[in-house]
Motif scaffolding. Sequence first.
Motif, PDB file in Angstrom:
ATOM      1  N   MET A   1      -9.161  -0.314 -27.176  1.00  0.00           N
ATOM      2  CA  MET A   1      -8.046  -0.458 -26.262  1.00  0.00           C
ATOM      3  C   MET A   1      -7.110   0.737 -26.431  1.00  0.00           C
ATOM      4  O   MET A   1      -6.878   1.210 -27.524  1.00  0.00           O
ATOM      5  CB  MET A   1      -7.327  -1.761 -26.537  1.00  0.00           C
ATOM      6  CG  MET A   1      -6.139  -1.983 -25.672  1.00  0.00           C
ATOM      7  SD  MET A   1      -5.573  -3.650 -25.832  1.00  0.00           S
ATOM      8  CE  MET A   1      -4.909  -3.853 -24.230  1.00  0.00           C
ATOM      9  N   ILE A   2      -6.569   1.186 -25.342  1.00  0.00           N
ATOM     10  CA  ILE A   2      -5.664   2.327 -25.359  1.00  0.00           C
ATOM     11  C   ILE A   2      -4.233   1.823 -25.520  1.00  0.00           C
ATOM     12  O   ILE A   2      -3.792   0.955 -24.775  1.00  0.00           O
ATOM     13  CB  ILE A   2      -5.794   3.132 -24.060  1.00  0.00           C
ATOM     14  CG1 ILE A   2      -7.214   3.670 -23.920  1.00  0.00           C
ATOM     15  CG2 ILE A   2      -4.788   4.261 -24.023  1.00  0.00           C
ATOM     16  CD1 ILE A   2      -7.490   4.288 -22.587  1.00  0.00           C
ATOM     17  N   THR A   3      -3.542   2.359 -26.496  1.00  0.00           N
ATOM     18  CA  THR A   3      -2.147   2.003 -26.700  1.00  0.00           C
ATOM     19  C   THR A   3      -1.302   3.263 -26.584  1.00  0.00           C
ATOM     20  O   THR A   3      -1.821   4.378 -26.713  1.00  0.00           O
ATOM     21  CB  THR A   3      -1.937   1.376 -28.092  1.00  0.00           C
ATOM     22  OG1 THR A   3      -2.273   2.337 -29.082  1.00  0.00           O
ATOM     23  CG2 THR A   3      -2.796   0.139 -28.273  1.00  0.00           C
ATOM     24  N   SER A  21     -11.642   7.040 -19.603  1.00  0.00           N
ATOM     25  CA  SER A  21     -12.221   5.799 -20.101  1.00  0.00           C
ATOM     26  C   SER A  21     -13.315   5.295 -19.151  1.00  0.00           C
ATOM     27  O   SER A  21     -13.264   5.519 -17.944  1.00  0.00           O
ATOM     28  CB  SER A  21     -11.139   4.736 -20.265  1.00  0.00           C
ATOM     29  OG  SER A  21     -10.699   4.293 -19.015  1.00  0.00           O
ATOM     30  N   PRO A  22     -14.315   4.621 -19.703  1.00  0.00           N
ATOM     31  CA  PRO A  22     -15.420   4.123 -18.878  1.00  0.00           C
ATOM     32  C   PRO A  22     -14.978   3.150 -17.790  1.00  0.00           C
ATOM     33  O   PRO A  22     -15.523   3.152 -16.694  1.00  0.00           O
ATOM     34  CB  PRO A  22     -16.334   3.421 -19.881  1.00  0.00           C
ATOM     35  CG  PRO A  22     -15.932   3.910 -21.214  1.00  0.00           C
ATOM     36  CD  PRO A  22     -14.513   4.346 -21.108  1.00  0.00           C
ATOM     37  N   ARG A  27     -14.194   2.090 -11.954  1.00  0.00           N
ATOM     38  CA  ARG A  27     -13.334   1.773 -10.808  1.00  0.00           C
ATOM     39  C   ARG A  27     -13.322   2.928  -9.804  1.00  0.00           C
ATOM     40  O   ARG A  27     -13.300   2.716  -8.598  1.00  0.00           O
ATOM     41  CB  ARG A  27     -11.892   1.484 -11.243  1.00  0.00           C
ATOM     42  CG  ARG A  27     -11.709   0.338 -12.213  1.00  0.00           C
ATOM     43  CD  ARG A  27     -12.027  -0.987 -11.622  1.00  0.00           C
ATOM     44  NE  ARG A  27     -11.955  -2.159 -12.434  1.00  0.00           N
ATOM     45  CZ  ARG A  27     -12.680  -2.478 -13.492  1.00  0.00           C
ATOM     46  NH1 ARG A  27     -13.488  -1.607 -14.031  1.00  0.00           N
ATOM     47  NH2 ARG A  27     -12.605  -3.650 -14.055  1.00  0.00           N
ATOM     48  N   ARG A  28     -13.320   4.160 -10.311  1.00  0.00           N
ATOM     49  CA  ARG A  28     -13.372   5.337  -9.421  1.00  0.00           C
ATOM     50  C   ARG A  28     -14.674   5.334  -8.618  1.00  0.00           C
ATOM     51  O   ARG A  28     -14.683   5.639  -7.433  1.00  0.00           O
ATOM     52  CB  ARG A  28     -13.282   6.628 -10.217  1.00  0.00           C
ATOM     53  CG  ARG A  28     -11.922   6.894 -10.748  1.00  0.00           C
ATOM     54  CD  ARG A  28     -11.200   7.858  -9.834  1.00  0.00           C
ATOM     55  NE  ARG A  28      -9.919   8.166 -10.458  1.00  0.00           N
ATOM     56  CZ  ARG A  28      -8.769   7.957  -9.857  1.00  0.00           C
ATOM     57  NH1 ARG A  28      -8.734   7.492  -8.638  1.00  0.00           N
ATOM     58  NH2 ARG A  28      -7.649   8.215 -10.476  1.00  0.00           N
TER      59      ARG A  28
END
Length: 63
Positions: A1-3, A21-22, A27-28
């Motif tokens: 997780m990115i914080t 991020s994957p 989503r892109r």
Amino acid sequence: MITPTSCGHKNPFYAPSFRKSPSVARRRAEGRTTKEIMRWLKRYITRQLYRTLTAAHPVPATP
């Protein structure tokens, strides 16, 4: 997780680690815009936070 502290940027949504991020790439590929991806991420964080808070502080059953 990115914080915020792990990405090294004052705004984690614009940090290079977030853009690479994957989940963002997925989503892109679906054709989502940056605004839609941000909305998805905020909802995801909110759901996780709610689950964590409700698990940590269960409401006692009333008789």
